[in-house]
Design a protein around this motif. Sequence first.
Motif, PDB file in Angstrom:
ATOM      1  N   GLY A 156       2.613  29.649  28.162  1.00 15.43           N
ATOM      2  CA  GLY A 156       1.365  30.204  28.704  1.00 15.43           C
ATOM      3  C   GLY A 156       1.027  29.572  30.045  1.00 15.43           C
ATOM      4  N   ILE A 157       1.182  28.258  30.127  1.00 11.84           N
ATOM      5  CA  ILE A 157       0.889  27.535  31.377  1.00 11.84           C
ATOM      6  C   ILE A 157       1.812  28.040  32.494  1.00 11.84           C
ATOM      7  CG2 ILE A 157       1.126  25.262  32.487  1.00 11.84           C
ATOM      8  CD1 ILE A 157       0.036  24.067  29.844  1.00 11.84           C
ATOM      9  N   ASP A 158       3.088  28.208  32.169  1.00 12.23           N
ATOM     10  CA  ASP A 158       4.039  28.679  33.185  1.00 12.23           C
ATOM     11  C   ASP A 158       3.662  30.075  33.681  1.00 12.23           C
ATOM     12  OD1 ASP A 158       5.368  26.311  32.938  1.00 12.23           O
ATOM     13  OD2 ASP A 158       7.022  27.103  31.721  1.00 12.23           O
ATOM     14  N   ALA A 159       3.187  30.927  32.748  1.00 10.93           N
ATOM     15  CA  ALA A 159       2.798  32.291  33.141  1.00 10.93           C
ATOM     16  C   ALA A 159       1.572  32.243  34.053  1.00 10.93           C
ATOM     17  CB  ALA A 159       2.509  33.131  31.897  1.00 10.93           C
ATOM     18  N   VAL A 160       0.608  31.386  33.720  1.00  8.59           N
ATOM     19  CA  VAL A 160      -0.601  31.281  34.555  1.00  8.59           C
ATOM     20  C   VAL A 160      -0.230  30.731  35.932  1.00  8.59           C
ATOM     21  CG1 VAL A 160      -2.826  30.089  34.798  1.00  8.59           C
ATOM     22  CG2 VAL A 160      -2.163  31.037  32.593  1.00  8.59           C
ATOM     23  N   LYS A 161       0.654  29.733  35.953  1.00  9.65           N
ATOM     24  CA  LYS A 161       1.079  29.148  37.240  1.00  9.65           C
ATOM     25  C   LYS A 161       1.767  30.203  38.114  1.00  9.65           C
ATOM     26  CE  LYS A 161       2.156  24.280  36.858  1.00  9.65           C
ATOM     27  NZ  LYS A 161       3.192  23.344  36.402  1.00  9.65           N
ATOM     28  N   ALA A 162       2.614  31.019  37.493  1.00 16.13           N
ATOM     29  CA  ALA A 162       3.322  32.067  38.246  1.00 16.13           C
ATOM     30  C   ALA A 162       2.317  33.066  38.815  1.00 16.13           C
ATOM     31  CB  ALA A 162       4.340  32.770  37.343  1.00 16.13           C
ATOM     32  N   ASP A 163       1.273  33.360  38.015  1.00 23.66           N
ATOM     33  CA  ASP A 163       0.254  34.304  38.482  1.00 23.66           C
ATOM     34  C   ASP A 163      -0.509  33.715  39.675  1.00 23.66           C
ATOM     35  OD1 ASP A 163      -1.380  36.729  38.149  1.00 23.66           O
ATOM     36  OD2 ASP A 163      -2.953  35.263  37.734  1.00 23.66           O
ATOM     37  N   PHE A 164      -0.873  32.428  39.582  1.00 24.05           N
ATOM     38  CA  PHE A 164      -1.578  31.775  40.692  1.00 24.05           C
ATOM     39  C   PHE A 164      -0.706  31.745  41.943  1.00 24.05           C
ATOM     40  CE2 PHE A 164      -4.548  29.441  37.688  1.00 24.05           C
ATOM     41  CZ  PHE A 164      -5.682  30.055  38.175  1.00 24.05           C
ATOM     42  N   ARG A 165       0.567  31.492  41.750  1.00 24.99           N
ATOM     43  CA  ARG A 165       1.479  31.427  42.892  1.00 24.99           C
ATOM     44  C   ARG A 165       1.526  32.781  43.607  1.00 24.99           C
ATOM     45  NH1 ARG A 165       5.998  28.189  44.487  1.00 24.99           N
ATOM     46  NH2 ARG A 165       7.350  29.438  45.795  1.00 24.99           N
ATOM     47  N   HIS A 166       1.592  33.836  42.797  1.00 18.72           N
ATOM     48  CA  HIS A 166       1.611  35.184  43.384  1.00 18.72           C
ATOM     49  C   HIS A 166       0.299  35.440  44.127  1.00 18.72           C
ATOM     50  CE1 HIS A 166       2.337  39.381  43.999  1.00 18.72           C
ATOM     51  NE2 HIS A 166       1.219  39.683  43.354  1.00 18.72           N
ATOM     52  N   SER A 167      -0.808  35.076  43.477  1.00 24.01           N
ATOM     53  CA  SER A 167      -2.126  35.281  44.082  1.00 24.01           C
ATOM     54  C   SER A 167      -2.217  34.519  45.413  1.00 24.01           C
ATOM     55  CB  SER A 167      -3.190  34.798  43.099  1.00 24.01           C
ATOM     56  OG  SER A 167      -4.414  34.659  43.751  1.00 24.01           O
ATOM     57  N   LEU A 168      -1.716  33.275  45.429  1.00 19.61           N
ATOM     58  CA  LEU A 168      -1.743  32.473  46.651  1.00 19.61           C
ATOM     59  C   LEU A 168      -0.921  33.146  47.757  1.00 19.61           C
ATOM     60  CD1 LEU A 168      -2.684  29.786  47.900  1.00 19.61           C
ATOM     61  CD2 LEU A 168      -0.618  28.725  46.966  1.00 19.61           C
ATOM     62  N   SER A 169       0.227  33.681  47.380  1.00 16.41           N
ATOM     63  CA  SER A 169       1.086  34.313  48.397  1.00 16.41           C
ATOM     64  C   SER A 169       0.383  35.533  48.990  1.00 16.41           C
ATOM     65  CB  SER A 169       2.455  34.673  47.818  1.00 16.41           C
ATOM     66  OG  SER A 169       2.342  35.787  46.970  1.00 16.41           O
ATOM     67  N   MET A 170      -0.365  36.279  48.173  1.00 17.91           N
ATOM     68  CA  MET A 170      -1.112  37.439  48.685  1.00 17.91           C
ATOM     69  C   MET A 170      -2.243  36.982  49.608  1.00 17.91           C
ATOM     70  SD  MET A 170       0.396  40.016  47.407  1.00 17.91           S
ATOM     71  CE  MET A 170      -0.740  41.368  47.731  1.00 17.91           C
ATOM     72  N   ARG A 171      -2.948  35.950  49.188  1.00 21.79           N
ATOM     73  CA  ARG A 171      -4.090  35.459  49.975  1.00 21.79           C
ATOM     74  C   ARG A 171      -3.648  34.935  51.335  1.00 21.79           C
ATOM     75  NH1 ARG A 171      -8.386  33.283  45.782  1.00 21.79           N
ATOM     76  NH2 ARG A 171      -8.167  34.945  44.277  1.00 21.79           N
ATOM     77  N   LEU A 172      -2.440  34.377  51.383  1.00 18.65           N
ATOM     78  CA  LEU A 172      -1.939  33.823  52.638  1.00 18.65           C
ATOM     79  C   LEU A 172      -1.580  34.909  53.651  1.00 18.65           C
ATOM     80  CD1 LEU A 172       0.193  30.884  51.211  1.00 18.65           C
ATOM     81  CD2 LEU A 172      -1.709  30.662  52.834  1.00 18.65           C
ATOM     82  N   LYS A 173      -1.411  36.138  53.180  1.00 23.90           N
ATOM     83  CA  LYS A 173      -1.069  37.226  54.116  1.00 23.90           C
ATOM     84  C   LYS A 173      -2.187  37.446  55.132  1.00 23.90           C
ATOM     85  CE  LYS A 173       1.780  39.837  50.831  1.00 23.90           C
ATOM     86  NZ  LYS A 173       3.117  39.475  51.296  1.00 23.90           N
ATOM     87  N   LEU A 174      -3.415  37.279  54.664  1.00 21.71           N
ATOM     88  CA  LEU A 174      -4.572  37.443  55.538  1.00 21.71           C
ATOM     89  C   LEU A 174      -4.558  36.411  56.665  1.00 21.71           C
ATOM     90  CD1 LEU A 174      -6.828  39.504  55.028  1.00 21.71           C
ATOM     91  CD2 LEU A 174      -8.100  37.706  53.850  1.00 21.71           C
ATOM     92  N   LEU A 175      -4.191  35.182  56.318  1.00 21.92           N
ATOM     93  CA  LEU A 175      -4.133  34.094  57.297  1.00 21.92           C
ATOM     94  C   LEU A 175      -3.031  34.378  58.325  1.00 21.92           C
ATOM     95  CD1 LEU A 175      -5.197  31.217  58.061  1.00 21.92           C
ATOM     96  CD2 LEU A 175      -3.322  30.306  56.698  1.00 21.92           C
ATOM     97  N   GLU A 176      -1.888  34.821  57.825  1.00 17.98           N
ATOM     98  CA  GLU A 176      -0.763  35.103  58.711  1.00 17.98           C
ATOM     99  C   GLU A 176      -1.147  36.177  59.733  1.00 17.98           C
ATOM    100  OE1 GLU A 176       1.837  33.422  59.038  1.00 17.98           O
ATOM    101  OE2 GLU A 176       3.281  34.710  60.063  1.00 17.98           O
ATOM    102  N   GLN A 177      -1.852  37.193  59.249  1.00 18.70           N
ATOM    103  CA  GLN A 177      -2.291  38.290  60.128  1.00 18.70           C
ATOM    104  C   GLN A 177      -3.253  37.757  61.200  1.00 18.70           C
ATOM    105  OE1 GLN A 177      -5.051  41.138  58.304  1.00 18.70           O
ATOM    106  NE2 GLN A 177      -3.409  42.645  58.487  1.00 18.70           N
TER     107      GLN A 177
END
Length: 206
Positions: free
Chosen positions: A125-146
């Motif tokens: 469960g922890i690994d699944a939540v971590k993977a979800d956060f990682r994905h969320s972080l990668s999406m959020r960083l797109k705004l910064l890159e832009q």
Amino acid sequence: MAVLYHVPTSRSLRVLWALEEMGATVEIKSLGVRPRLHEPEYLAINPAGTLPALIDGDRAIYESLAICEYLAAKHGSDLLVAAGEPEWPEFQQWLLYGEATLQAPMSAMARIGRIRNQTPEMQAGIDAVKADFRHSLSMRLKLLEQRLDGRDFLAAGRMTLADISVGYPLFGIGKGGFESLLGPWSAGYRERLLARPAFQRALAVP
Ligand SMILES: N[C@@H](CCC(=O)N[C@@H](CS)C(=O)NCC(=O)O)C(=O)O
């Protein structure tokens, strides 16, 4: 003189960095590494047990960015963008993005990583939540890159508290091993921010 409660690499780093950029000082009370939640003396200062805290006379401020804004206003620093400046809305956007949008998933990941004695089911469960956060972080960083495409700073064409706000999670991204999520503009920006003498001096405060 105002008193800042500090633990190295916690969000008090934002405040120390802002102070170094401004050439201003406060009294620093360093609590050492994370014993604070069980320290009655600190809980009397901040019942939430979080860092940083700034005490200035009978005033207490517990949000790192509010402390930065308070001290910058007190010192008349142009790390603040005034409401009358054209990029004040962008300044506000990126100031809050650093804590609410970037730091939030990173802090959650760090907390989850500290859970001990898991069963294999909990670990899955922890690994699944971590993977979800990682994905969320990668999406959020797109705004910064832009935003950083062709820009040295996030708002008003100069170093501001918005850069310090976002610089803190970008520092943490290195510690968390998430640098590969950064695009080229964000990676270059991170490198420049962390190389600033003011940041390096703040990081060296014990
Ligand atoms: N939004 C607050 C968050 C404060 C916060 O959560 N600080 C962390 C340290 S960086 C903390 O004290 N967490 C509690 C803990 O680690 O036990 C701020 O920006 O100051």
